[in-house]
Design an enzyme around this catalytic site. Structure first.
Site: not given
Length: 476
Positions: A81, A157, A181
């Protein structure tokens, strides 16, 4: 075999490299070819680390040739990420301001995956600063596309990781989760995801510089893996669990606990808080419940989870209070439109006073106690990840109604992050062209129980990825 390498599970990829059935370089090249084929349409991988990955793979092959023992993830490529540090690579958080913010060291989970032989192949897209909403759209890299339907969000996310894993661009993804997320992109993309117990995996979530964030950021955010199978998720879990001096929160708890006597009891809550659940999500929960019954679990429908509304309110007040002082600066970094999601939260929930905040911290502990007592009776909980099928991109930032709808749909993710217990998202099928799934929540530090239950579901229902991106858009 070369053409099929990227389709193989991570466990099989690593075994093939260790046995010299394929070279680590061949494995990485297969994934790089897959990225070149599908990422221009998906926009999931942001910073491709092709040469670095090839060099790491070549080193793996040299070690194997020299007779060295290779790790459990030997040669396996993973995405990271954009908010998690990879040494020598910018940690951009998806914003122009941090385009050149080069990391001086790997974040602890990246270091642990590397030590097991895995190879970072690229950074993955996120909402700007992880704060612009649930949909994976960043100022620096744009929108990430759901491979099942371009008209639906891949979630966030950790949406870039969900898409990369689902489409075969990487065998594993490293995301993080403070309220869904990891688990929401897993459901929306048709893969598995693990949010561990707070303190299970070592991490370092300092944003800039040496100062640590406040208690909400310290306690709510947990790094977690995404994978196409529960077996791959389990392998990543075993590697990531442990301690690290950079994270005093991480505790030396065994990865596997004592077996429980008798059939393990599973509480089923299909509609937490009684706010409503979409028929396809309800059907997924019923299907998963039946799979667990077939596997010998003692599955029981219960009225509700403990203190849901109170937990959601406390979560909102604590996070807003911690976040409010920095909002003027952060708002500028988010840019036009990117500030709507957090801005609406601040308008709706006022920060707490010092006295109120102290009381909220006590409430937090009290709610955790209620959940510990609930999970003492029911070691596992089966429920929704998101109470709707994948929604359209940006719904949560469009207006107050959209934000409230998304916030309500992710409510079980939010409350389980708040109480710090583990959750595994596992697919249950494909309905109307979109993946469906559930989550298994467990006692603190009993990820092993969650993974075993998720494996029982997968064994009966199957694995639905990797998937080739679907270019058409269904009418909505």
């Amino acid at each position: 075999m070369q053409d099929a390498l990227w389709k193989m599970p991570a466990t099989a990829q690593a075994e093939a490299v260790r046995r010299a059935d394929v070279s680590a370089v061949e494995l990485i090249d297969s994934h790089l070819e897959r990225i070149a084929e599908v990422n221009p349409r998906m926009n999931a991988v942001t910073q491709l680390l092709a040469e670095r990955a090839r060099a790491a793979a070549a080193q793996t092959d040299r070690r194997r040739a020299a007779g060295e023992a290779l790790g459990p993830l030997a040669g396996v490529p993973f995405t990271v990420k954009e908010s998690t540090a990879v040494e020598g690579v910018p940690t951009t958080f998806g914003t122009e301001r941090f385009r050149d913010l080069v990391a001086s060291a790997d974040a602890p989970p990246v270091a642990r995956l590397r030590a097991a032989g895995a190879i970072p192949i690229g950074h993955s897209n996120i909402p700007t600063l992880i704060l612009a909403g649930m949909h994976t759209r960043s100022e620096l890299f744009g929108d990430t596309v759901n491979p099942w339907d371009r008209g639906r969000t891949p979630g966030g996310s950790s949406g870039g990781d969900g898409v990369a894993v689902a489409t075969g661009m990487a065998a594993l993804g490293l995301g993080n989760d403070s309220g869904g997320s990891v688990r929401i992109p897993a459901q929306f993309c048709g893969v598995a995801g693990l949010k561990p117990t707070t303190g299970r995996f070592p991490a370092d979530h300092r944003f800039l510089g040496p100062d640590d964030p406040g208690p909400a950021s310290q306690m709510l955010v947990t790094d977690g893996p995404l994978a196409r199978s529960v077996g791959d998720l389990r392998l990543a879990y075993e590697v990531l669990a442990g301690t690290d001096p950079r994270d005093p929160r991480a505790v030396p708890v065994p990865a596997y606990g004592e077996p429980l006597p008798g059939p393990v009891k599973v509480a089923v809550v299909a509609d937490p808080g009684g706010r409503g659940v979409h028929p396809t999500v309800l059907a997924a929960i019923e299907t998963a419940a039946e799979a667990l019954r077939e596997a010998g679990y003692d599955v029981r429908e219960v009225q509700d989870v403990p203190r849901l509304d109170e937990a959601l309110e406390a979560y909102g007040r604590i996070t807003v209070t911690e976040f409010a002082p920095t909002w003027p600066v952060v708002r500028q970094l988010l840019g036009e439109g990117g500030d709507r999601y957090i801005g609406m939260a601040l308008e709706q929930t006022p920060p707490a006073s010092a006295d109120e905040f102290m009381k909220l911290m006590g409430t937090w502990m009290n709610i955790r106690r209620s959940w510990a007592e609930f999970l003492d009776e029911y070691p596992l909980l089966l429920g929704p990840v998101f109470t709707e099928p994948p929604v359209e991109p940006g719904l949560e930032s469009r207006d107050r109604a959209g934000r409230d709808r998304v916030g309500s749909a992710m409510r079980l993710c939010t409350v389980t992050s708040f109480v710090g217990v583990p959750g595994v998202a596992v697919p249950t099928g494909v309905v109307d062209g979109l993946p469906s799934g559930v989550q298994i929540v467990g006692r603190a530090f009993r990820e092993d129980l969650c993974l075993s239950a998720a494996q029982a579901i997968e064994d009966r229902l199957g694995v639905f990825t990797p998937v080739d991106p679907r270019v058409g858009v269904r009418p909505h």
